[in-house]
Design an enzyme around this catalytic site. Structure first.
Site, PDB file in Angstrom:
ATOM      1  N   ASP A  57      14.437  43.989  -8.080  1.00  0.00           N
ATOM      2  CA  ASP A  57      13.926  42.659  -7.779  1.00  0.00           C
ATOM      3  C   ASP A  57      15.058  41.639  -7.684  1.00  0.00           C
ATOM      4  O   ASP A  57      15.850  41.496  -8.618  1.00  0.00           O
ATOM      5  CB  ASP A  57      12.936  42.232  -8.875  1.00  0.00           C
ATOM      6  CG  ASP A  57      12.331  40.875  -8.621  1.00  0.00           C
ATOM      7  OD1 ASP A  57      11.266  40.831  -7.980  1.00  0.00           O
ATOM      8  OD2 ASP A  57      12.920  39.861  -9.048  1.00  0.00           O
ATOM      9  N   TYR A  62      18.956  33.404  -6.787  1.00  0.00           N
ATOM     10  CA  TYR A  62      19.735  34.004  -7.872  1.00  0.00           C
ATOM     11  C   TYR A  62      21.215  34.118  -7.498  1.00  0.00           C
ATOM     12  O   TYR A  62      22.077  34.183  -8.383  1.00  0.00           O
ATOM     13  CB  TYR A  62      19.243  35.420  -8.198  1.00  0.00           C
ATOM     14  CG  TYR A  62      17.820  35.549  -8.675  1.00  0.00           C
ATOM     15  CD1 TYR A  62      17.111  34.461  -9.180  1.00  0.00           C
ATOM     16  CD2 TYR A  62      17.180  36.781  -8.607  1.00  0.00           C
ATOM     17  CE1 TYR A  62      15.793  34.610  -9.595  1.00  0.00           C
ATOM     18  CE2 TYR A  62      15.871  36.934  -9.036  1.00  0.00           C
ATOM     19  CZ  TYR A  62      15.182  35.844  -9.516  1.00  0.00           C
ATOM     20  OH  TYR A  62      13.883  35.998  -9.929  1.00  0.00           O
ATOM     21  N   LYS A  87      13.256  37.070  -2.510  1.00  0.00           N
ATOM     22  CA  LYS A  87      12.397  35.885  -2.432  1.00  0.00           C
ATOM     23  C   LYS A  87      13.108  34.763  -1.712  1.00  0.00           C
ATOM     24  O   LYS A  87      14.332  34.638  -1.793  1.00  0.00           O
ATOM     25  CB  LYS A  87      12.016  35.419  -3.845  1.00  0.00           C
ATOM     26  CG  LYS A  87      11.567  36.519  -4.780  1.00  0.00           C
ATOM     27  CD  LYS A  87      11.293  35.998  -6.184  1.00  0.00           C
ATOM     28  CE  LYS A  87      11.149  37.121  -7.181  1.00  0.00           C
ATOM     29  NZ  LYS A  87      12.445  37.751  -7.534  1.00  0.00           N
ATOM     30  N   HIS A 117       9.235  32.057  -3.300  1.00  0.00           N
ATOM     31  CA  HIS A 117       9.617  32.035  -4.709  1.00  0.00           C
ATOM     32  C   HIS A 117       8.834  31.025  -5.533  1.00  0.00           C
ATOM     33  O   HIS A 117       8.593  31.237  -6.727  1.00  0.00           O
ATOM     34  CB  HIS A 117      11.116  31.734  -4.818  1.00  0.00           C
ATOM     35  CG  HIS A 117      11.739  32.204  -6.090  1.00  0.00           C
ATOM     36  ND1 HIS A 117      13.060  32.541  -6.197  1.00  0.00           N
ATOM     37  CD2 HIS A 117      11.231  32.417  -7.333  1.00  0.00           C
ATOM     38  CE1 HIS A 117      13.340  32.925  -7.431  1.00  0.00           C
ATOM     39  NE2 HIS A 117      12.237  32.852  -8.137  1.00  0.00           N
TER      40      HIS A 117
END
Length: 294
Positions: A57, A62, A87, A117
């Site tokens: 994931d 990020y 995402k 997201h």
């Protein structure tokens, strides 16, 4: 330790994903502008793959898609044996461009699951609906096998479903005994939307000293597992899929124990009931105008 076989959940569009995933957010999150490859993360992802994790994931925000892509390439595992999620958030205004950027960083031709997201970009229901229409185009293009959302409340899902021709396959939410989201999971089941939980260990990490502690501790002793394993198992038993992470190989091995035991329905209900006595949200708290403690 023999690698347990991980059960899968079938999404509403026939894509099947493992119930336990390895996440590259939280502790691995990189600050904006940091483009250096974190070899520690690459090696951790490769370790997770070696141990048997097949659900990986990530997310553009990020900053770790490049590491995820490098680990996949270096693992030597055939692409079709992995389920890869990413995402869109930062570039949600240009979802077709965003998926192309993500795929380039991931060194992949497609992702198995592509999520919006968060819903906070939207000023109106029509914004949610327009973004979802763009997600549907991504799926039709073959760049994502399945599409879904993350951090959506029921109101966001209802608005999206009003115009959707492809319903969201999954909603990834912070979910643990202290954040059970009222009737959201039941609503999602009615609509065929699976639940993926993140931060399932919160009562044992960020919110210690709460009403579930004694019960979780007793169950850990009963099943010869850790308290984190009990919380992770509860999350899976209440929902469908759970995503967790660690930089430690021993911890990643530990999490796999959740595939070897099950809580009884009564034990699941007890943790759920006790969890209602406390409300704790670790992420997005300031963004939610609605009180989701019920």
């Amino acid at each position: 330790m023999a690698t347990p076989s991980t059960p899968h959940v079938k999404l509403n569009d026939a894509v099947s994903i493992p119930i336990l995933g390895y996440g590259t957010g939280t502790a691995w999150y990189k600050s904006a502008g940091d483009t250096a490859i974190n070899r520690g993360l690459v090696e951790s992802i490769k370790t997770a793959i070696r141990l048997g994790y097949r659900h990986l994931d990530g997310a553009e925000v990020y900053g770790t898609e490049a590491e995820l892509g490098a680990a996949i390439q270096e693992s030597g595992l055939p692409r079709e044996e992995l389920i890869v999620t990413t995402k869109v958030s930062t570039n949600v205004a240009d979802i077709p461009g965003a998926i192309d950027q993500s795929l380039k960083k991931l060194q992949l031709d497609y992702v198995d699951l592509y999520l919006i997201h968060q819903p906070f970009f939207a000023q109106s229901d029509s914004d949610l609906q327009s973004a979802w229409a763009a997600m549907e185009e991504v799926q039709r293009s073959g760049k994502a096998k399945a599409i879904g959302v993350s951090n959506y409340l029921r109101s966001h899902l209802e608005a999206t479903l009003q115009t959707a021709t492809i319903p969201p396959a999954i909603n990834q939410i912070e979910f643990h005994p202290y954040l059970q989201h009222g009737d959201l999971l039941e609503f999602q089941r009615e609509k065929g939307i699976k639940t993926a939980s993140y931060s399932p260990l919160t009562p044992a990490t960020r919110a210690q000293g709460g009403p579930v502690d004694a019960t979780v501790s007793a169950l850990a002793k009963k099943y010869y597992v850790s308290e984190g394993d009990v919380l992770l198992r509860w999350s899976i038993d209440r929902g469908d899929v759970s995503v967790t992470t660690s930089s430690k190989e021993s911890r990643l091995q530990e999490y796999l124990r959740v595939l070897k035991f099950e809580l009884t329905p009564e034990e699941v209900d007890t943790i759920s009931r006790l969890g209602q006595e406390k409300h704790y949200r670790a992420f997005w708290g300031k963004k939610f105008a609605e009180d989701d403690r019920s």
